[in-house]
Design an enzyme around this catalytic site. Structure first.
Site, PDB file in Angstrom:
ATOM      1  N   GLU A   4       0.813  -1.217   0.000  1.00  0.00           N
ATOM      2  CA  GLU A   4       0.000   0.000   0.000  1.00  0.00           C
ATOM      3  C   GLU A   4       0.848   1.269   0.000  1.00  0.00           C
ATOM      4  O   GLU A   4       0.510   2.243  -0.676  1.00  0.00           O
ATOM      5  CB  GLU A   4      -0.974  -0.009   1.184  1.00  0.00           C
ATOM      6  CG  GLU A   4      -2.160  -0.965   1.007  1.00  0.00           C
ATOM      7  CD  GLU A   4      -1.790  -2.427   1.215  1.00  0.00           C
ATOM      8  OE1 GLU A   4      -0.702  -2.710   1.754  1.00  0.00           O
ATOM      9  OE2 GLU A   4      -2.599  -3.299   0.833  1.00  0.00           O
TER      10      GLU A   4
ATOM     11  N   HIS B  29     -11.388  -5.257   9.610  1.00  0.00           N
ATOM     12  CA  HIS B  29     -11.909  -5.009   8.266  1.00  0.00           C
ATOM     13  C   HIS B  29     -13.211  -4.220   8.265  1.00  0.00           C
ATOM     14  O   HIS B  29     -13.947  -4.239   7.284  1.00  0.00           O
ATOM     15  CB  HIS B  29     -12.133  -6.340   7.530  1.00  0.00           C
ATOM     16  CG  HIS B  29     -10.891  -6.882   6.893  1.00  0.00           C
ATOM     17  ND1 HIS B  29      -9.720  -7.074   7.591  1.00  0.00           N
ATOM     18  CD2 HIS B  29     -10.628  -7.276   5.619  1.00  0.00           C
ATOM     19  CE1 HIS B  29      -8.805  -7.568   6.778  1.00  0.00           C
ATOM     20  NE2 HIS B  29      -9.326  -7.696   5.573  1.00  0.00           N
TER      21      HIS B  29
END
Ligand SMILES: Cc1ncc(C[n+]2csc(CCOP(=O)(O)OP(=O)(O)O)c2C)c(N)n1
Ligand SMILES: [Mg+2]
Lengths: 324, 364
Positions: free
Chosen positions: A59, A127
């Site tokens: 990322e 998440h």
């Protein structure tokens, strides 16, 4: 006007963006896999691997390369599959993308759009988070979180035209939401809030998916004669409170609904702004409806108690209006 | 070209022995290709960096300069030699120890000194300070103060070069300490995976702040870290200006020809503390003296004189000229205005400020 889903509206916006040769998309599983939420499905076939760049699971790298390319004149769209993974890129986003314009004396900027998703569906603690407030906290970033298909498309266009880094927040539970989308080219500017529903008894200030739940709550309350006005902020930074304040001056009551934790979250800022500028118009303390402050549980019965529901919004509105 | 083991010295002599068997050296080749004047120009650049930074130290002591001040003294041969290979369309990224790279890339020292003084005429308008020199007109994208992350930005510019076929190469400088963090590895993987035209130049000065190389890195031959990515790499003597020039030149050509990135490990040494505040408890005076006696700038000066490229008197005259330039930069900085308060508003933060909205409502 056409009726489109959020997903379809975004697809149109992305195809439109790709007309500019400087635009490329970089992210995980955007190409060969076919896109996690289907937004870039078919793009690899249409535009090829040079411009639809399947990236390694890195990322910081995705945002870092996008930032560098943007500085040098490209118009990258960096996709971070889920906002939870953006934590690995916070150094690049906060220390670099957000700082470069100012730190180097305004000589160059970072015209970067980072698309990412909030959302939860029994995905448990890591998440199911929202970092809206963490992005919106940062001077140098622009942060948008549209709620409707029309705004998704129009604000994406505004984000692409903007010379500054824009965090574009979508929601996994909203891709199927339908709405009218104007034909042709149009822009919905960054930094302008809007009235989503008119009313006169109380103002709900909200954004993103919570707009839809607030509208449902307003619908239910209308049957009891309570007329709720709903303000969709659309942009979190810069935060345009003008519409909300106008409404608040009329209704003298407010509920802030945001899908994140309450302490230090977006609702804290929004409520503070209402208090600061609207104190004289206040008839009752402002209520906030948010995630309960726990790591998201997996078990469905528990998850349902953590997330914001229409019922919780209705209850908060009634509390402020002293109705039961 | 590269040796897997041993000190800087061993590498140098090995390189020389290979080259002398061909009866030519980096020096003879440089002289042949560039001519004497260019060789003297490199001396001028190294000396300008040295004297500029000595003046920085003085100005720091006099509180004209604030914040962190990381000097490049002792490492000049690496920056000057490496950057001498770049064309105008090429790009430079570096870390907070950025004065040398900026000067080698041709940035005027007046705006640099003004930046250090926090003035509006600074290269970054007084917003960045010592660690954030930049000049986009020279594709000098800046010094970056977060260790390791700018390598990824460099990859991004290289991606632009590749996608828009500019034929440009990106050279990015960083320290040995930067090669342990995740962003270093991400940047190497991306660059090799996508064959980006990047030359990664690790200036191995044997310390990350005060932590010795063997204490901070499991692999002390930094160039070998490229092996994990099947990337071309080399370890060179960073204190030998013409050797640096030639070997980094090969790396630049490799990158430019589309063959992919190269990791260059340049062995060097910083003579001053990590920053101006450093008490240097982590190394002995004798160690520093040993390296100072092999000062790359003095060595190069001696080479120019011994090989009769330039008489000492002309080099002395260059030094005098540089002193005058440096003094003038102080005067320029002193006489420059400070930046205005617009930097405290949206207009200073965003390229496209949204005028109706202030960042902080309490400032209305
Ligand atoms: C991410 C990050 N961690 C820590 C620091 C503090 N810091 C600044 S320079 C430095 C040492 C870096 O050493 P090296 O990469 O070898 O470069 P050198 O200073 O020797 O040129 C440290 C730890 C920082 N600026 N950024
Ligand atoms: Mg070091």
């Amino acid at each position: 006007m056409a009726i489109l889903t959020v997903r379809e509206a975004l697809q149109q916006a992305l195809h439109e963006a790709m007309q500019d040769e400087r635009v490329f998309i970089i992210g995980e599983d955007i190409g060969h896999y076919g896109s996690t939420y289907g937004v870039t499905a078919g793009f690899l076939e249409k535009y090829g691997p040079e411009r639809i760049r399947d990236a390694p699971i890195a990322e910081a790298g995705i945002l870092g390369l996008a930032t560098g390319a943007a500085m040098a004149g490209m118009r990258p769209i960096a996709e971070i599959m889920s906002v939870n993974f953006s934590l690995l890129a916070f150094d690049i986003i906060i220390n670099h993308a957000a700082k470069i314009y100012s730190m180097f004396g305004g000589k160059f900027s970072v015209p970067l759009v980072m698309r990412t998703t909030n959302g939860w569906t029994q995905l448990s603690a890591t998440h199911s988070q929202s970092f809206d407030a963490m992005f919106a906290y940062i001077p140098g970033l622009k942060v948008v979180a549209p709620a409707t298909p029309a705004d998704m498309k129009g604000m994406f266009r505004a984000a692409m035209a903007d010379p500054d880094p824009v965090i574009f927040i979508e929601h996994t539970l909203m891709y199927g939401v339908k709405g009218e989308v104007p034909d042709g080219d149009y822009i919905v500017p960054i930094g302008k809030s809007v009235l989503a529903r008119e009313g006169r008894h109380l103002t709900v200030v909200t954004y993103s998916r919570m707009v839809h739940l607030s509208l449902q709550a307003a619908e239910l309350l209308a049957q009891e004669g309570i007329e709720v006005e709903v303000v969709d902020l659309r942009t979190l930074r810069p935060l345009d409170m003008s519409v909300a304040l106008e409404s608040f001056k009329k209704t003298n009551h407010a509920v802030v609904v945001t899908e994140d934790w309450q302490s230090y979250g977006t609702s804290a800022e929004i409520a503070t702004r209402l208090y600061e500028a609207g104190f004289d118009y206040l008839d009752a303390p402002i209520q906030r409806v948010n995630f309960r402050e726990v790591p998201m549980p997996y078990a469905k019965n528990l998850e349902q108690q953590v997330v914001v529901t229409t019922e919780r919004i209705v209850a908060a509105i009634k509390k402020v209006l002293n109705r039961s | 070209m590269q040796k897997q083991r041993g000190s800087t010295k061993a590498v140098t002599s090995a390189t020389q022995s290979v080259r002398s068997s061909m009866t030519s050296t980096p020096f003879t080749r440089a002289l042949e290709h560039l001519g004497a004047d260019q060789l003297v120009e490199y001396y001028r650049q190294m000396m300008l960096i040295r004297r500029f930074e000595e003046k920085c130290q003085e100005m720091y002591t006099r509180s004209k300069i604030g914040g962190f001040l990381h000097l490049y003294v002792g490492e000049e041969a690496t920056g000057v030699g490496a950057i001498s290979n770049l064309q105008p369309q090429d790009h430079v990224f570096t870390h907070y120890r950025d004065h040398g790279h900026a000067i080698a890339r041709g940035l005027d020292i007046n705006p640099l000194m003004a930046e250090l003084f926090g003035k509006d005429t600074g290269c970054s308008r007084g917003m960045g300070g010592s660690m954030h020199f930049a000049d986009v007109t020279k594709n000098f994208w800046g010094g970056y103060a977060i260790v390791g992350s700018h390598l990824l930005l460099a990859d991004g510019v290289a991606l632009q070069c590749k996608m828009q076929k500019t034929n440009g190469v990106v050279m990015v400088f960083f320290g040995d300490g930067a090669t342990n963090g995740g962003e270093f590895y991400e940047s190497l993987n991306f660059a090799q995976l996508w064959k980006l035209p990047v030359v990664f130049v690790c200036e191995n000065n044997l310390f990350a702040m005060g932590t010795p190389l063997e204490v901070h890195s499991s692999v002390t031959e930094i160039h070998r870290k490229a092996n994990a990515f099947d990337m071309k790499s080399m370890r060179i003597d960073g204190n030998d200006l013409l050797g640096v020039r030639e070997q980094v030149g090969e790396a630049v050509e490799h990158a430019r020809s589309g063959k992919g990135p190269v990791l260059v490990e340049a062995m060097t040494y910083r003579f001053r503390g990590h920053s101006a505040q450093d008490t240097q408890k982590y190394r002995t005076k004798e160690d520093v003296e040993k390296h100072r006696s092999a000062d790359p700038l003095e060595a190069y000066r001696k080479l120019l004189i011994d090989e009769e490229i330039c008489p000492a008197s002309r080099l002395d005259a260059i030094d005098v000229q540089i002193d005058a330039e440096v003094d003038a930069s102080v005067e320029f900085a002193d006489n420059s205005p400070v930046p205005g308060n617009e930097w405290l508003t949206d207009a200073g933060i965003y390229a496209a400020p949204l005028e109706t909205l202030t960042v902080d409502p309490t400032l209305v």
